[in-house]
Design a protein around this motif. Structure first.
Motif, mmCIF file in Angstrom:
data_model
loop_
_atom_site.group_PDB
_atom_site.id
_atom_site.type_symbol
_atom_site.label_atom_id
_atom_site.label_comp_id
_atom_site.label_asym_id
_atom_site.label_seq_id
_atom_site.Cartn_x
_atom_site.Cartn_y
_atom_site.Cartn_z
ATOM 1 N N LEU A 246 81.806 90.636 42.189
ATOM 2 C CA LEU A 246 82.578 90.547 43.437
ATOM 3 C C LEU A 246 81.804 89.769 44.496
ATOM 4 C CD1 LEU A 246 83.996 94.158 43.426
ATOM 5 C CD2 LEU A 246 85.285 92.039 43.144
ATOM 6 N N GLN A 248 79.696 87.448 44.078
ATOM 7 C CA GLN A 248 79.808 86.044 43.707
ATOM 8 C C GLN A 248 81.120 85.490 44.251
ATOM 9 O OE1 GLN A 248 77.551 84.245 42.327
ATOM 10 N NE2 GLN A 248 78.921 82.474 42.673
ATOM 11 N N LEU A 249 82.181 86.217 43.958
ATOM 12 C CA LEU A 249 83.506 85.769 44.381
ATOM 13 C C LEU A 249 83.586 85.685 45.904
ATOM 14 C CD1 LEU A 249 86.417 85.070 43.926
ATOM 15 C CD2 LEU A 249 86.921 87.483 43.629
ATOM 16 N N ILE A 250 83.071 86.744 46.538
ATOM 17 C CA ILE A 250 83.133 86.783 48.004
ATOM 18 C C ILE A 250 82.393 85.577 48.578
ATOM 19 C CG2 ILE A 250 82.256 88.035 50.029
ATOM 20 C CD1 ILE A 250 82.818 90.626 48.220
ATOM 21 N N LYS A 253 84.380 82.418 48.048
ATOM 22 C CA LYS A 253 85.601 82.307 48.841
ATOM 23 C C LYS A 253 85.319 82.365 50.331
ATOM 24 C CE LYS A 253 88.039 81.467 45.531
ATOM 25 N NZ LYS A 253 88.688 80.138 45.468
ATOM 26 N N PHE A 255 85.204 84.499 52.509
ATOM 27 C CA PHE A 255 85.943 85.339 53.469
ATOM 28 C C PHE A 255 85.100 86.567 53.758
ATOM 29 C CE2 PHE A 255 87.669 86.391 49.234
ATOM 30 C CZ PHE A 255 87.161 87.663 49.133
ATOM 31 N N GLU A 259 84.218 93.544 55.126
ATOM 32 C CA GLU A 259 85.475 94.264 55.378
ATOM 33 C C GLU A 259 86.078 94.717 54.049
ATOM 34 O OE1 GLU A 259 89.421 93.704 54.235
ATOM 35 O OE2 GLU A 259 88.595 91.814 54.963
ATOM 36 N N TYR A 260 85.969 93.798 53.052
ATOM 37 C CA TYR A 260 86.595 94.062 51.761
ATOM 38 C C TYR A 260 85.873 95.171 50.997
ATOM 39 C CZ TYR A 260 88.106 93.593 47.021
ATOM 40 O OH TYR A 260 88.600 93.860 45.779
ATOM 41 N N LYS A 263 86.985 99.037 50.833
ATOM 42 C CA LYS A 263 88.047 99.406 49.890
ATOM 43 C C LYS A 263 87.513 99.448 48.466
ATOM 44 C CE LYS A 263 91.684 96.915 50.029
ATOM 45 N NZ LYS A 263 92.387 95.625 50.085
ATOM 46 N N GLN A 264 86.887 98.312 48.101
ATOM 47 C CA GLN A 264 86.491 98.157 46.716
ATOM 48 C C GLN A 264 85.534 99.268 46.274
ATOM 49 O OE1 GLN A 264 88.169 96.130 45.239
ATOM 50 N NE2 GLN A 264 87.285 96.229 43.186
ATOM 51 N N LEU D 246 88.385 92.010 39.567
ATOM 52 C CA LEU D 246 88.637 90.692 40.157
ATOM 53 C C LEU D 246 90.135 90.480 40.390
ATOM 54 C CD1 LEU D 246 86.069 88.645 38.075
ATOM 55 C CD2 LEU D 246 85.965 89.163 40.522
ATOM 56 N N LEU D 249 91.144 92.121 43.446
ATOM 57 C CA LEU D 249 90.699 91.357 44.610
ATOM 58 C C LEU D 249 91.606 90.147 44.822
ATOM 59 C CD1 LEU D 249 88.790 90.710 46.864
ATOM 60 C CD2 LEU D 249 87.203 89.734 45.197
ATOM 61 N N LYS D 253 93.796 89.328 48.085
ATOM 62 C CA LYS D 253 93.500 88.172 48.928
ATOM 63 C C LYS D 253 94.553 87.084 48.811
ATOM 64 C CE LYS D 253 90.235 90.009 50.814
ATOM 65 N NZ LYS D 253 90.327 90.325 52.249
ATOM 66 N N PHE D 255 94.930 84.552 47.127
ATOM 67 C CA PHE D 255 94.636 83.123 46.937
ATOM 68 C C PHE D 255 94.827 82.797 45.463
ATOM 69 C CE2 PHE D 255 90.466 85.303 46.908
ATOM 70 C CZ PHE D 255 90.185 85.149 45.573
ATOM 71 N N TYR D 260 90.530 80.127 40.035
ATOM 72 C CA TYR D 260 89.228 80.779 40.115
ATOM 73 C C TYR D 260 88.765 81.321 38.751
ATOM 74 C CZ TYR D 260 85.610 84.083 41.167
ATOM 75 O OH TYR D 260 84.432 84.761 41.158
ATOM 76 N N GLN D 264 84.963 82.005 36.575
ATOM 77 C CA GLN D 264 84.479 83.364 36.395
ATOM 78 C C GLN D 264 84.366 83.736 34.908
ATOM 79 O OE1 GLN D 264 83.372 84.528 38.947
ATOM 80 N NE2 GLN D 264 82.717 86.565 38.265
#
Lengths: 305, 305, 305, 305
Positions: A246, A248-250, A253, A255, A259-260, A263-264, D246, D249, D253, D255, D260, D264
């Motif tokens: 995650l 990596q993804l964050i 991206k 963003f 904040e995310y 939740k996660q 993922l 997520l 999000k 997107f 993506y 990944q």
């Protein structure tokens, strides 16, 4: 740096995730060398200051990491060259290794859980001498000097109802060894390090480390004798690996990760008390444990040579 | 009486071989009763005097023997009625059984040798509570009173380099239980007693007893806490059985046994360190160990009822 | 000759008890040689005639016995020199050993009964190649010739409900190997032969042989492929050893043994289904099984050299 | 629906991820009922058409799923009520269950890998009757009707060099049972289903299913006899769980996930051949395997009642 709490028992990985751009860090010295013939990368991380220890999340001390890709591959018998290297590094961390000593090897972990069975399987293959020397003298081995090697497999709290530390403390106070060598399966952060890395440290076992999450510490401070810990990462913490993906993804991206994350992380609560391991873990543990036990056997012999 | 040294861990058999014509003996009281429904013969041998202890080759104390032929036969699951009887007898030997206590169960023997694996297999099936009560309180079991049950499998000297007694002493001094229950596989003299007899005694474990021949004692004297020993004969000493056959013959033939015995005993030296056991010993040990562990679990529960 | 039925799986012992004064016997040829450096006595008993087979109680064929006292002593690792010798003798009994073949190794016995676990523990340490060659070709081993080695642990009838022979027959007909190598723990008559003797024969496994008393035969006749059996005596039959002691006595006393035997054998009925073994049998089996598996691994490799 | 390939052995989960908004799906019938007292949710998924089978990624047939939260909690002994329910459902899937039959139970998986040891541990506790009836007749059980139960633990290809299917085929053709019951540890997609779900299906074992990824099928088509498979999910596929996180997520999000995913999935290649499991897996497997084996034992008995 990871948005999720890092769960790694390897000082090497702890350093990677906290070091500056140039890889350096105040209070932490690093020595590296590569054994070409054996294809073993040795990294020595020395944590010198309380502050560095805090940042690293590891106590002040020496952490030797041997990365040996061959370890995951089957050998005719076992990897003698890796055992030899382990013996060398081990002898450098054992105080007064040149003197005749009484050494207690503790095999931590749960024999019934394959990925956690490293410790028990290592003690299965040790050359135990204490009882023979005590009962028949060194003459039994036709030698004038001989380390007294003993071993214990304390088992896990769910089966004994006791903390591992209680059992080890009791045995130490009753048999008063000069040094403890504690074997444990570890959790790595990076799957690429699994089963091919051996960490040797003079800081003993810290609370909450290892696959079995031992609650108490096994350290010189708690036991009164030097404690050398030998560990091999056999699992990756489930929450960690998902967290890393995650992050990596964050990052990609760009963003607001934080904040995310709230939740996660709730969604990930269920991953606690889970770990990830390979499907051939039984063969790997059998081979690696034999290599480690031979390394200890060789070290005990060399110390007397 | 046998011309060869008797090797039996059963007080019942020791008595048989030394008692007078009328079966009585000074300093030894015997109570017997038969549980018809369960087909269990219970014999309580009480050795009251030092002299009787000397003749019997067993220390002063109480020896309860349960003979349950059903034990050797497979059951749907295990023999609940035998476990119940064991629980009753056990509670009579545990001091202050009605009080809430901390009880350490010690599984003696070698897990790797089937006939000697009784102790380790018994502790595998115990209901362990100490760690839960210590960490979460009795509330975890919704009860106001709860024994603290813990267990240890000390292993054998050839693997640990330590005497069983050293390990147990250390653990006892560190965790200070109120009572010890020690489980061990025993040697019987008579093959007809194998695997169907359970002996419970408040004298603990004596040196040289058991299949594994533990060198040191595990007794209240040596450990400072009451030690209840539960044993099941799983083997017959090889020298003993040959000796018995020869005695029989010598008696029948009425020639001078003693003169003969000298020669023969040399010929039998090779039988030392050998024992005799049944071919289905694995199934027997699995079933008997479960029956014993259930007996202990029931006793711990009853004590709180 | 013994008044009691002889129970031995060793052709060597069968011959001892039936040979004439001068040790010779019609229809039986014997070759012996001693490997001084390795201290291994090799005896080759060749039973050539049906009549000799009848007297010996063993089928026509070749029986190679390696007596290696060192086998009972711990080695640094295992006894390489004995494995080498076993490999040599094994290759002489395997038909077309020089050709590339598919070889199925069968580990007989009960893993849960230490003295009977030789077969299962031997297959644990074999170098298995069949699946790799089948799926990736010999290239996987960078070689142009490679035996296809597979293995099976059929288990015991009490657990499977099937005869070992049924399972092996099924696997043979499905995978059609060229040769079978069957490993089994044996019963010796003489305790001095336990755990230090290896018998290799081209007659396969006979009914009622082995520690587990397999009811059916595993032979070329029953399976349609050559069957080489490798066995190590790990137990002595209880009735046999008592019988031998009595015979000795009867001879010494020169009274009528036969009249006596009748009574005694009834008294000995209870000894059936019992065997005698050593107290360190777990360490012995672990070491011996590794030596045997290495012997097979070396033979498979040499065959391709 | 997931962007990553779903790896689940549970028809229940396959359906969840492909069903329409209203949960219905053409060619798939679903029956559900809840056993209040036992707190067991039973869901019967019937795949009736080839097309539905294709979409579900599971062959045409019946899939009964028992969800029993109690299964993960320790019981006094084991969960009898769950075994009873399993027996009922099992008998409904076994053809001619009311007739006397010969039933072979196959314990798939690797005894040495805790999470994969379900099959081997289930066969350890079965009530095996075939050999007794064959040798002594039904009289041995004082009954006129008795199923012939046998079992086999084929082991894993890495140790045998043979496909599980080759071994099972051979044993089936040699002993010709009327029905096969195959036990295997499964992979679930949702960690919440681990160790508390039992799936029973009349479609047998499909290629690539199970923890050990058996390459070949064990089905009526391949073996010629009906094959009932009983499975319990003990692991989650590592790639799947990361993929799910993922997806979540990506959905949140909003997107472009697909763009993506390419990157990944490469990063996740290393997760192949890894699985996720719980830290108390040894206790869970021990308890669950006993519950399953008792379920089979009860079914075999009921069939004869």
């Amino acid at each position: 740096m990871g948005s999720f709490q890092i769960r790694t028992d390897l000082a090497l990985e702890a350093r990677e995730s906290v070091s500056d751009a140039d890889g350096s860090m105040r209070g932490v010295r690093v020595e590296e060398y590569y054994k070409e013939e054996e294809d073993i990368q040795v990294t020595k991380v020395m944590i010198d200051t309380k502050n560095a220890a805090k940042v690293m999340g590891k106590p002040v001390g020496i952490y030797v990491t041997m990365e040996a890709p061959a370890l995951v591959e089957p050998d005719e018998d076992y990897h003698r060259e890796i055992s030899d290297c382990l013996a060398e590094e081990l002898l450098q961390l054992i105080p007064n290794a040149e003197k005749e000593q009484s050494i207690l090897v503790v095999g931590l972990g749960n024999r019934e859980v394959t990925a956690d069975a490293l410790g028990p399987q290592v003690v299965d293959n040790l050359f135990i001498t204490r009882h023979v020397v005590k009962n028949y003298g060194k003459a039994a081995y036709n030698c004038s000097r001989m380390n007294l090697v003993s071993s214990i497999e304390p088992g896990v709290m769910a089966k004994t109802g006791m903390e591992t530390a209680e059992i080890v403390k009791g045995v130490v106070s009753e048999t008063s060894p000069d040094v403890l060598i504690v074997i444990d399966a570890l959790a790595a952060r990076n799957t690429r390090r699994l089963n091919r890395t051996i960490q040797i440290t003079n800081t003993g076992i810290q609370p909450g480390s290892g696959v079995g999450n031992h609650r108490n510490a096994l350290t010189q401070e708690s036991l009164g004798v030097p404690v050398i810990a030998i560990g091999v990462p056999t699992v990756v913490d489930a929450a960690t690996i998902v967290g890393d993906a995650l992050d990596q993804l964050i990052r990609d991206k760009a963003f607001d990760g934080l904040e995310y994350v709230g939740k996660q992380s709730m969604a990930m609560a269920e991953l606690n008390n889970m770990y990830m391991t390979g499907k051939d873990i039984d063969a790997v543990i059998k081979r690696v444990s034999f290599t480690v036990s031979e390394g200890i056997n060789i070290a005990m012999e060399k110390a007397m040579a």
